[in-house]
Design an enzyme around this catalytic site. Structure first.
Site, PDB file in Angstrom:
ATOM      1  N   ASP A  82       0.819  -1.215   0.000  1.00  0.00           N
ATOM      2  CA  ASP A  82       0.000   0.000   0.000  1.00  0.00           C
ATOM      3  C   ASP A  82       0.852   1.264   0.000  1.00  0.00           C
ATOM      4  OD1 ASP A  82      -2.012  -1.834   0.152  1.00  0.00           O
ATOM      5  OD2 ASP A  82      -3.121  -0.800   1.716  1.00  0.00           O
ATOM      6  N   CYS A 123       1.571  -8.224   5.087  1.00  0.00           N
ATOM      7  CA  CYS A 123       1.081  -6.867   4.849  1.00  0.00           C
ATOM      8  C   CYS A 123      -0.433  -6.803   4.666  1.00  0.00           C
ATOM      9  CB  CYS A 123       1.836  -6.235   3.690  1.00  0.00           C
ATOM     10  SG  CYS A 123       3.553  -5.840   4.152  1.00  0.00           S
ATOM     11  N   ASP A 124      -0.900  -5.594   4.436  1.00  0.00           N
ATOM     12  CA  ASP A 124      -2.277  -5.183   4.682  1.00  0.00           C
ATOM     13  C   ASP A 124      -3.376  -6.127   4.196  1.00  0.00           C
ATOM     14  OD1 ASP A 124      -0.634  -3.065   5.280  1.00  0.00           O
ATOM     15  OD2 ASP A 124      -2.001  -1.548   4.545  1.00  0.00           O
ATOM     16  N   LYS A 125      -3.427  -6.407   2.903  1.00  0.00           N
ATOM     17  CA  LYS A 125      -4.551  -7.177   2.357  1.00  0.00           C
ATOM     18  C   LYS A 125      -4.273  -8.666   2.317  1.00  0.00           C
ATOM     19  CE  LYS A 125      -6.210  -3.181   1.909  1.00  0.00           C
ATOM     20  NZ  LYS A 125      -4.980  -2.525   2.365  1.00  0.00           N
ATOM     21  N   CYS A 197       5.419  -2.351   7.979  1.00  0.00           N
ATOM     22  CA  CYS A 197       5.762  -1.004   8.442  1.00  0.00           C
ATOM     23  C   CYS A 197       5.567  -0.862   9.951  1.00  0.00           C
ATOM     24  CB  CYS A 197       4.920   0.035   7.717  1.00  0.00           C
ATOM     25  SG  CYS A 197       5.312   0.167   5.962  1.00  0.00           S
ATOM     26  N   GLU A 493      -7.137   4.172  -0.162  1.00  0.00           N
ATOM     27  CA  GLU A 493      -6.722   4.766   1.104  1.00  0.00           C
ATOM     28  C   GLU A 493      -6.310   6.213   0.874  1.00  0.00           C
ATOM     29  OE1 GLU A 493      -3.624   2.477   2.872  1.00  0.00           O
ATOM     30  OE2 GLU A 493      -4.986   0.925   3.592  1.00  0.00           O
ATOM     31  N   SER A 519      -5.454   4.969   5.508  1.00  0.00           N
ATOM     32  CA  SER A 519      -4.372   4.056   5.856  1.00  0.00           C
ATOM     33  C   SER A 519      -4.350   3.827   7.359  1.00  0.00           C
ATOM     34  CB  SER A 519      -3.036   4.665   5.415  1.00  0.00           C
ATOM     35  OG  SER A 519      -1.953   4.008   6.027  1.00  0.00           O
TER      36      SER A 519
END
Length: 620
Positions: A82, A123-125, A197, A493, A519
């Site tokens: 992202d 990570c995110d997704k 992150c 985002e 985000s």
């Protein structure tokens, strides 16, 4: 005994071809039909620091599965970063990738008759995508993520040494007082290691959530990717998936299955923890999607109910001063769960992949209990190594002591909360009848109540423009619409807008509202997931420049000061004209159009509409 899924192709003449192919892929004939096939859903790729080391993780997990008596079979999914996709059309692809990842894992495991599954996301997704797949498949599953990166250490122009992360460099880009040389210094130092992150952004929030719901081992959400204890976690997770596979197939113990673990009570526990730690607003989308995959009746109403009764007891970056390593030192996720348990906020009878009850797990892993094991206390001392390197598990650095200060430390007890309201809240009103979400942990107290004129844009790009050219003034409410699941499409985002208002020095003087997302690194009065979205005829499509927006977080309300009659009149005018169409120049690919065709609104997790799919397919 329960027959292994792979048994259907591991015996009999008709499947000799399948066995020949398995032999050619390295499976011993002596193992066929005797050992469980353990699918390793990896997400290694070289675009993301959160995933760049996962090829090495896959090898560790594979070898440990072999040693434990399983047949490891590794494959990969995609992973969208992202942070790299942010601020341009690449972000349109981020949320849709979640559903494709879920499909990929489901397809791979069902096509090849996998008996069990170990997921290596970060990570995110990727985390929610794999969780959705695991809950669909309902085979023995363990999650073990790649781990968070260390926070950066940046020496500022005046000699000050500052703990930094990715969000700091984004703030700096819009700050005219930061020189190009200083910006380059940020760029080189804010992301020092591999890993997701630093900060309680979406990736780390989701990895913590996976631990809280019971599908990952203690430490999954908070052990740094750079620490040797992370390697130990990979090996333990690999052994655990073989163990629960045998429990299910040899002993017919279906308590180890994902749907047996992720019950409504477990979802409530996970969301309670999320609200208490002020996790990313994206977790709301993902937990709703997960519940649908598990056929659990858990909705935005449940999240709203929980947010009213649970205070925020942990404020990590970007909402507070603490880093993930500080939260880990304070006991990590079991530390937060322990405080919530003492306050009577949890269902302790739920079980997990490694313990028969949450109560039993906390007895061993909550550092505030006299029964906490030496293993747990040692693990939670894992500290940053302050080594700039993309290589994982490079050090064995330990803190001298644990953080047991529940008044001023990284985790507070319920009597000394960071804020008395939960770290996430659901708001409703005539601007968002079906709800919207705000990370209250990141909102300065002085703007919990906000009233000001709207500045309306139809895209993130337009939002960035009005911020950077100073059209957005203090006291205004920036409304970013047509960025929802259908309208974007892809529900972008808005990290750049939230970062740039801070860089401009007006972060505490403006509000932002969108039918898109923010985000996990966003903070400030940033309200997202407005439902219905503009493209679905939501009221946000009717707002005009200068309309007065009224927000009251304590009252959980978000309204525009227009009567129902005025809104109805505007709706008639809009529908007599262009209709619900964004005024912008954006090319949308066929892939994104396909996502938009089936996407539901944010209050349903932005998932595919099952009724529409059934209707069009003609299949039940």
């Amino acid at each position: 005994m329960t027959e292994m899924r792979s048994a259907k192709i591991m015996s009999g003449r008709v499947f000799a071809g399948a066995r020949a192919l398995y032999r050619a892929a390295g499976v011993s004939g002596d193992d066929m039909g005797k050992k469980p096939i353990i699918a390793i859903a990896n997400s290694f790729d070289e675009f993301l620091p959160g995933h760049v080391h996962l090829n090495k993780v896959g090898r560790i997990v594979s070898e440990a599965i072999k040693e434990a008596g399983g047949i490891p079979r590794e494959f990969n999914t995609m992973a969208v970063d992202d942070g790299i996709a942010m601020g341009h059309t690449g972000m349109l692809y981020s949320l849709p990738s979640r559903d494709i990842i879920a499909d990929t894992v489901e397809y791979q495991c069902n096509a090849h008759c996998a008996d069990a599954l170990i997921c290596i996301p970060n990570c995110d997704k990727v985390v929610p995508g794999m969780l959705m797949a695991a809950l669909r498949l309902n085979i023995p599953t363990v999650f073990v993520s790649g781990g968070p990166m260390e926070a950066g250490t940046t020496v500022l122009a005046d000699g000050t040494v500052k703990s930094t992360d990715l969000i700091d460099v984004m703030y700096a880009t819009a700050d005219d007082s930061v020189s190009d040389e200083e910006l380059l210094n940020y760029e080189k130092t804010v992301c020092p290691t591999c890993g997701s992150c630093a900060g309680m952004f979406t990736a780390n929030s989701m990895n913590c959530l996976t631990e809280a719901i019971g599908l990952a081992l203690p430490g999954n959400g908070t052990i740094l990717a750079s620490h040797s204890y992370r390697k130990d976690l990979f090996e333990r997770a690999a052994k655990q998936v073989v163990k629960i596979a045998h429990q299910y197939y040899d002993d017919s113990d279906d308590s180890v299955l994902p749907r047996s673990i992720a019950t409504k009570e477990a979802f409530e526990n996970a969301m309670t923890m999320d609200v208490a730690m002020g996790g990313s607003t994206n977790t709301v989308l993902h937990i709703l999607a997960m519940a649908q995959s598990a056929d659990v009746d858990f909705t935005l109403d449940d999240i709203e109910r929980i947010s009213h009764t649970v205070p925020c007891i942990c404020k990590a970056s970007p909402s507070g001063k603490w880093e993930i390593s500080d939260v880990h030192r304070a006991g990590g996720i079991t530390g937060i769960l322990g405080e919530l348990d003492r306050a009577g906020k949890l269902h302790t009878n739920v079980h997990s992949i490694d313990y028969p009850t949450l109560e039993a797990k906390l007895a061993d892993w909550d550092i505030m209990r006299p029964t906490c094991t030496e293993e747990a206390q040692q693990m939670y001392k894992a500290a940053p190594g302050h080594i700039i390197s993309p290589e994982p598990w490079t050090h064995t650095t330990l803190f001298d002591s644990l953080d047991r200060d529940r008044t001023n430390g990284a985790i507070h007890d319920i009597d000394h909360p960071e804020i008395h309201e939960g770290g996430l809240a659901v708001l409703r009103g005539n601007l968002a009848p079906d709800g919207c979400v705000v990370k209250t942990a990141g909102v300065p107290p002085e703007i919990w109540k906000f009233r000001g004129p709207a500045l309306v844009v139809d895209s993130q790009e337009q939002a960035i423009e009005v911020i950077l050219n100073d059209t957005l003034k203090p006291g205004m409410a920036l409304v970013i619409r047509y960025e929802g699941p259908k309208g974007g499409p892809g529900m972008q985002e808005m990290l750049y807008p939230t970062s740039f208002v801070k860089g401009k020095g007006i972060g505490k003087q403006v509000a932002m509202l969108t039918d898109g997302r923010y985000s996990g690194g966003s903070s400030g009065l940033a309200i997202g997931h407005m439902a219905p979205e503009a493209a679905n005829k939501g009221p946000v499509a009717l707002i005009r420049n200068g309309d007065i927006i009224d927000i009251d977080i304590e009252a959980r309300s978000v309204n525009v000061e227009l009567t129902d009659e005025q809104l109805d009149e505007r709706r008639r005018e809009l529908e007599a004209g262009d209709g619900y169409v964004a005024h912008r120049n954006r090319h949308v690919s066929q892939a994104l159009k396909a996502y938009a065709a089936f996407a539901r609104s944010a209050d349903k997790g932005a998932t595919r509409d099952p009724e529409l799919i059934n209707k069009l397919s003609g299949l039940d």
